[in-house]
Design a protein around this motif. Sequence first.
Motif, PDB file in Angstrom:
ATOM      1  N   ASN A 332       0.842  -1.181   0.000  1.00 25.62           N
ATOM      2  CA  ASN A 332       0.000   0.000   0.000  1.00 25.62           C
ATOM      3  C   ASN A 332       0.889   1.246   0.000  1.00 25.62           C
ATOM      4  O   ASN A 332       1.760   1.377   0.860  1.00 25.62           O
ATOM      5  CB  ASN A 332      -0.857  -0.052   1.271  1.00 25.62           C
ATOM      6  N   PHE A 334       0.821   5.260   0.309  1.00 26.05           N
ATOM      7  CA  PHE A 334      -0.021   6.402   0.657  1.00 26.05           C
ATOM      8  C   PHE A 334       0.726   7.704   0.364  1.00 26.05           C
ATOM      9  O   PHE A 334       1.897   7.866   0.715  1.00 26.05           O
ATOM     10  CB  PHE A 334      -0.392   6.363   2.148  1.00 26.05           C
ATOM     11  N   GLN A 340      -4.944  12.797   6.703  1.00 26.11           N
ATOM     12  CA  GLN A 340      -5.481  11.820   5.745  1.00 26.11           C
ATOM     13  C   GLN A 340      -4.913  10.423   6.016  1.00 26.11           C
ATOM     14  O   GLN A 340      -5.624   9.424   5.929  1.00 26.11           O
ATOM     15  CB  GLN A 340      -5.139  12.242   4.307  1.00 26.11           C
ATOM     16  N   MET A 344      -7.031   7.099   7.082  1.00 25.21           N
ATOM     17  CA  MET A 344      -6.944   5.847   6.330  1.00 25.21           C
ATOM     18  C   MET A 344      -6.610   4.689   7.278  1.00 25.21           C
ATOM     19  O   MET A 344      -7.248   3.627   7.230  1.00 25.21           O
ATOM     20  CB  MET A 344      -5.877   5.986   5.234  1.00 25.21           C
ATOM     21  N   ARG A 347      -9.565   3.767   9.396  1.00 30.86           N
ATOM     22  CA  ARG A 347     -10.596   3.130   8.587  1.00 30.86           C
ATOM     23  C   ARG A 347     -10.264   1.651   8.371  1.00 30.86           C
ATOM     24  O   ARG A 347     -11.126   0.786   8.495  1.00 30.86           O
ATOM     25  CB  ARG A 347     -10.695   3.862   7.245  1.00 30.86           C
ATOM     26  N   TRP A 348      -9.003   1.372   8.054  1.00 30.66           N
ATOM     27  CA  TRP A 348      -8.588  -0.024   7.836  1.00 30.66           C
ATOM     28  C   TRP A 348      -8.793  -0.854   9.115  1.00 30.66           C
ATOM     29  O   TRP A 348      -9.249  -1.985   9.053  1.00 30.66           O
ATOM     30  CB  TRP A 348      -7.109  -0.077   7.418  1.00 30.66           C
TER      31      TRP A 348
END
Lengths: 409, 278
Positions: A332, A334, A340, A344, A347-348
């Motif tokens: 991943n 970013f 931000q 993220m 959220r994961w």
Amino acid sequence: MSRPIHLWAFLQGIGHYPSGWRHPNADPAGVFTMDYYAKVGALVEKGRFDAIVFGDQLQSRGAGGRTPERLAMPTLDPMALLSAIASVTNHVGLVNTLSTTYWTPEGLAERFSTMDRMSGGRAGWNIVTTAHPDTAPNFGDDNLPEKSLRYKMAADTVAQAQEVWRGLNAKLGGSPQLRPVFVQAGQSADGRDFAAQVAEAIFCSAPTMEEGIAFRKDMRERVAKAGRNPDAVRIMPGLSFILAENEAAAIAKDEALLDLADEALAMEYLSESLCCDLTAYDPAGPIPVDAILEATILPRADVARALEKPVAGRVPLGRFAAGYLRTPRGHNVFRGSPSQLADMMLRWIEAGACDGFTLQPAYMPGELEIFVEEVVPILQAAGALRKYYPGTTLRETMGLPLVPADMVA
Amino acid sequence: MTRRFILSASVAASAMADPAFAARVITAAQDAGLDLLLIGQTANLTLDPQVMAAWAAPRAGGLGIVPLVSTRIAHPFHTARALSAVDYLSGGMLGWCPVAQGGPAEQVADMVRATRALWDGWDEDCLIIDKASGHYLDSSKVRASHYVGTHYRTRGPVNAMRPKQGHPLLVADADSPFAVQGVDVAIVREGQACPAATKGLRRDTLSADPAKLGEQFASGLIDGLHCDLAQPLPELAQMAQRFGALAGERLASGTLRERLGCPLPAVLAPKTAQEENA
């Protein structure tokens, strides 16, 4: 209140970008000094990371018998680095990558038992098999053992090491964690099954949240099937990150970093990755696919597959090499602002895509400093990241069972 | 430079495996003016002294850290890497003492030769690290060693840098003898066969006669004293009390080789390109 988030710092030489050492805030000569590691250890503890992880190889990175001159090359032994960091830190875990193919069970078990004692119970073992053919001649072999045999050797070596640890603990008194925390990075079906049997934490690549959810679900099922508690296994996907005040600035920063990888460096990096010296070829010309397949020591089918698309698209060699830098092993990537990134990550975690992240700074120590200064406070304010360490051992920090079942006398 | 009377001691590996105790031993050794602290004793050698040496590296100060490296568990490729790193992290204060633990002496010699061959695969001036031009290293100064010995075969190049001191100080224990050229320090009992070495230390107990040691030092028979300790904290203080006057002032800076006056032995000096081509 969010599920707790676990952070690992995966530190590779001077950073994960091949051009990272050229960044103004990178300290490439520092990696040969204790001051550098003391600073990094303090930084990682300030960010309340679970652990520092070092990868490892048992061969010099080469490009078809030549050592690339533009890539930061000599790496110091991770056992030595982590043991020295143990001496100047109090909480952070120390995960050492070590091969089951070219270590004896006695040698590795005594090494980890010593690390666990000297660190007060902060040792972890990233269990790997050796896959690079250049390693064999460093240990008197002509060729690597074949792949299925390497996995069998891994299982046998772990079992024998467990026996040695039980013996050492009985003879000398137990090391604080009895044995290191077992970490594994298997992505293939064989690797996942092996991880399900032994791993307490799993490093993986999950380029998207959906892939993370699918991997974690699959692993938890395999762990349960192996008769173990899935809640006692942490899934820690890799996360490459570039931070700036907003997304556009982060993308510009990323471009500038990759621009430091001039064409010559990109060609060196590709040469090293394909194990074939390409520096004599014209970057404007076609990819010399036949010459590469002829010269590489890596499995030809794998290399051919990687080249299939660009060859069909008639991509010039130089452009292919530059593009190759942008795909750091499928992790991943970013690019954006600290808030931000924190969003993220949260959220994961909420979505069950992982239990935490294995952070891979593009260059060191600058990018990790930005993370600790700007992202860590947001995660702490959200109640996801600890403000204080719960104890002193890596098992306590990671919330794992304090006595592994295989160490019960 | 005046010749220095070298003070050396060994501590059992099992004792050093407790970090709180190990920290006190290192401080006591420094307070006692010790030059060399051997980690591990051949008779009692479980666990891995190389890890303890790495742990001790940031605390070394002016103390030479000398892990025992046993062929029972060590391999030249792993050893070359670990010792290279510890030499850097300690600021060039590392030595190593290879031992057999019952294995053949020739295997120890072979491990030493193989490890040295791997270190010699990297020239000391191979790093460029120029951000502006993007040149990190001069790859013409890195090569495979293709070492083939009696017990080990290793190709290289090793993925480690040439150690800070070129090679860490090589210490040979006459109780576990091995035959290689270029030994820096030998530890030998009175009357025991002495391996050829730049410096010879007399292995003796705390009750050794300081006056006699002083005479033997003055006549060039010995270069210092080595004691195997069972109770390191009180015994280090006793060593300082009984033998500290022999040792005198020590250099306040420099690598272990520089402080002891033990440059890399001539037989190990890197070959120039001209010699290599000859």
